[in-house]
Design an enzyme around this catalytic site. Structure first.
Site, short mmCIF file in Angstrom:
data_model
loop_
_atom_site.label_atom_id
_atom_site.label_comp_id
_atom_site.label_asym_id
_atom_site.label_seq_id
_atom_site.Cartn_x
_atom_site.Cartn_y
_atom_site.Cartn_z
N GLY A 192 0.83 -1.21 0.00
CA GLY A 192 0.00 0.00 0.00
C GLY A 192 0.86 1.25 0.00
N ARG A 246 0.84 -5.06 -5.20
CA ARG A 246 0.98 -6.22 -4.32
C ARG A 246 1.10 -7.41 -5.28
NH1 ARG A 246 -0.62 -4.01 0.59
NH2 ARG A 246 -2.41 -2.61 0.57
N ASP A 252 5.32 -4.76 5.96
CA ASP A 252 5.64 -6.16 6.25
C ASP A 252 5.75 -7.04 5.02
OD1 ASP A 252 6.07 -6.23 8.87
OD2 ASP A 252 4.06 -6.89 9.46
N THR A 263 4.38 2.57 5.67
CA THR A 263 2.99 2.11 5.64
C THR A 263 2.21 2.97 6.61
OG1 THR A 263 1.47 0.35 6.37
CG2 THR A 263 3.68 0.24 7.23
N ARG A 297 -5.23 -2.51 8.91
CA ARG A 297 -5.18 -3.97 8.75
C ARG A 297 -5.37 -4.66 10.10
NH1 ARG A 297 -3.57 -6.48 4.14
NH2 ARG A 297 -2.48 -4.69 3.38
N LYS A 350 -24.22 13.80 28.11
CA LYS A 350 -23.63 13.80 26.76
C LYS A 350 -24.71 13.55 25.72
CE LYS A 350 -18.82 12.70 27.25
NZ LYS A 350 -17.70 12.07 26.63
O1 F6P Z 1 -1.42 -1.54 4.58
C1 F6P Z 1 -2.03 -0.34 4.26
C2 F6P Z 1 -3.51 -0.54 4.06
O2 F6P Z 1 -4.08 0.72 3.76
C3 F6P Z 1 -4.24 -1.17 5.26
O3 F6P Z 1 -4.50 -0.26 6.29
C4 F6P Z 1 -5.47 -1.71 4.58
O4 F6P Z 1 -6.02 -2.79 5.31
C5 F6P Z 1 -4.97 -2.14 3.24
O5 F6P Z 1 -3.77 -1.43 3.01
C6 F6P Z 1 -5.91 -1.91 2.09
O6 F6P Z 1 -5.31 -2.43 0.96
P1 F6P Z 1 -5.80 -2.13 -0.53
O7 F6P Z 1 -5.46 -0.72 -0.85
O8 F6P Z 1 -5.04 -3.10 -1.35
O9 F6P Z 1 -7.28 -2.33 -0.54
#
Ligand code: F6P
Length: 318
Positions: free
Chosen positions: A11, A72, A103, A125, A171, A213
């Site tokens: 990402g 990816r 990662d 990230t 994530r 509240k």
């Molecule tokens: O790792 C970065 C991230 O934005 C995560 O927070 C999220 O779960 C994931 O990537 C989303 O991936 P994609 O853009 O492939 O849908």
């Protein structure tokens, strides 16, 4: 070291461009020819590798995304894909690679290290879930984007006296949700690392209501479960009007904060400095404002830090 390749993978994260810029310019400063690899490991497999010069990284330090593009790559996870990547590394006579990502990117790096390719990893990230660095590139920007969005949601939540559930990315990590929740003074924060029961959540909302509240902000990490289901339960059990906002990919874009630009520049420069000193196959990071490097395979445990922030959030909210 004569030729170094650089790629961004996984990402995208704001500040990746600043890291690319630092890597490219530091290489050129030291008479090393940098090569940009497009679209992460996919581009490596396809041999989409081009010389870069100082001008290629001009006017990008403030830009979100990555000028090298990212992907990816499923193919790279296979031995055949890795073989193709290796072939391209030798074909372009790259002496080392700089991989910028999270990662997944580091797993890919390890596969190439096992094949004898010298690698340096730079953590980038928005999730802030990479071992041995206090902060990953992009986390601070995403956090500020989230905070700005939630501040805006607060206006309408107050006006309509509603309970808002805001889902943020991360994530499997609650790092973004936790800090965002603290920064906006959310009534509750739900993260995967520390589960809060429905009973406790509803009790917290009700106790807020009993003190007068009229609205509540609940920040939910994407890894903590379905925000839509949660809203339905709150609506039924506590009889509250709820709304759900999923911030989604807005969190990944935008101009990097000064913090991310500086972090990226420092880590980018440091990765080349280490290679020049004969140190390789390491990931770089920043701990207590000091640049550090460590083995990709080294494990880290940040659960104490998460636990402390989580306890604090419970003590100071609601
Ligand atoms: O790792 C970065 C991230 O934005 C995560 O927070 C999220 O779960 C994931 O990537 C989303 O991936 P994609 O853009 O492939 O849908």
């Amino acid at each position: 070291m004569k030729r170094i390749g650089v790629l961004t993978s996984g990402g995208d994260a704001p500040g990746m461009n600043a890291a690319i810029r630092a890597v490219v310019r530091k290489c050129i400063y030291h008479d090393i020819q940098p090569y940009g690899i497009s679209c992460g490991y996919s581009g490596l497999i396809d041999g989409d590798i081009n010389e870069m010069n100082v001008g290629d990284v001009g006017d990008i330090i403030h830009k979100g995304g990555t000028i090298l593009h990212t992907a990816r790559s499923e193919e790279f996870k296979t031995p055949e894909g890795q073989k193709k990547a290796l072939f391209q590394i030798y074909r372009h006579q790259l002496d080392a690679l700089i991989v910028i990502g999270g990662d997944g990117t580091y797993c890919g790096a390890q596969a190439l290290i096992n094949q004898g390719v010298p690698i340096m990893g730079i953590p980038a990230t928005i999730d802030n879930d990479v071992a041995y660095t206090d902060f990953t590139i992009g986390f601070d920007t995403a956090l500020n984007t989230i905070v700005q969005s939630i501040d805006q949601i607060r206006d309408t939540a107050t006006s309509h006296e509603r309970t808002y559930l805001i889902e943020v990315m991360g994530r499997d990590s609650g790092a973004l949700a936790l800090r965002a929740g603290l920064a906006v003074g959310a009534e509750s924060i739900l993260i995967p690392e520390s589960r809060m029961s429905m009973v406790e959540l509803i009790d917290r909302i009700k106790s807020g209501i009993s003190r007068g509240k009229k609205h509540a902000l609940i920040v939910v990490a994407e890894g903590a479960g379905s925000v839509v289901d949660l809203a339905k339960v709150i609506n039924t059990e506590a009889n509250l009007e709820t709304r759900v906002t999923i911030l989604g990919h807005t969190q990944r874009g935008g101009s990097p904060t000064a913090f991310d630009r500086v972090l990226a520049s420092r880590l980018g420069g440091y990765s080349i400095e280490l290679l020049l000193n004969g140190i390789m196959n390491k990931a770089v990071g920043m701990r207590e404002n000091r640049l550090i490097h460590y083995d990709f395979s080294q494990e880290d445990d940040n659960s104490m830090e998460i636990e402390k922030l989580y306890s604090l959030s419970k003590e100071v909210s609601n």
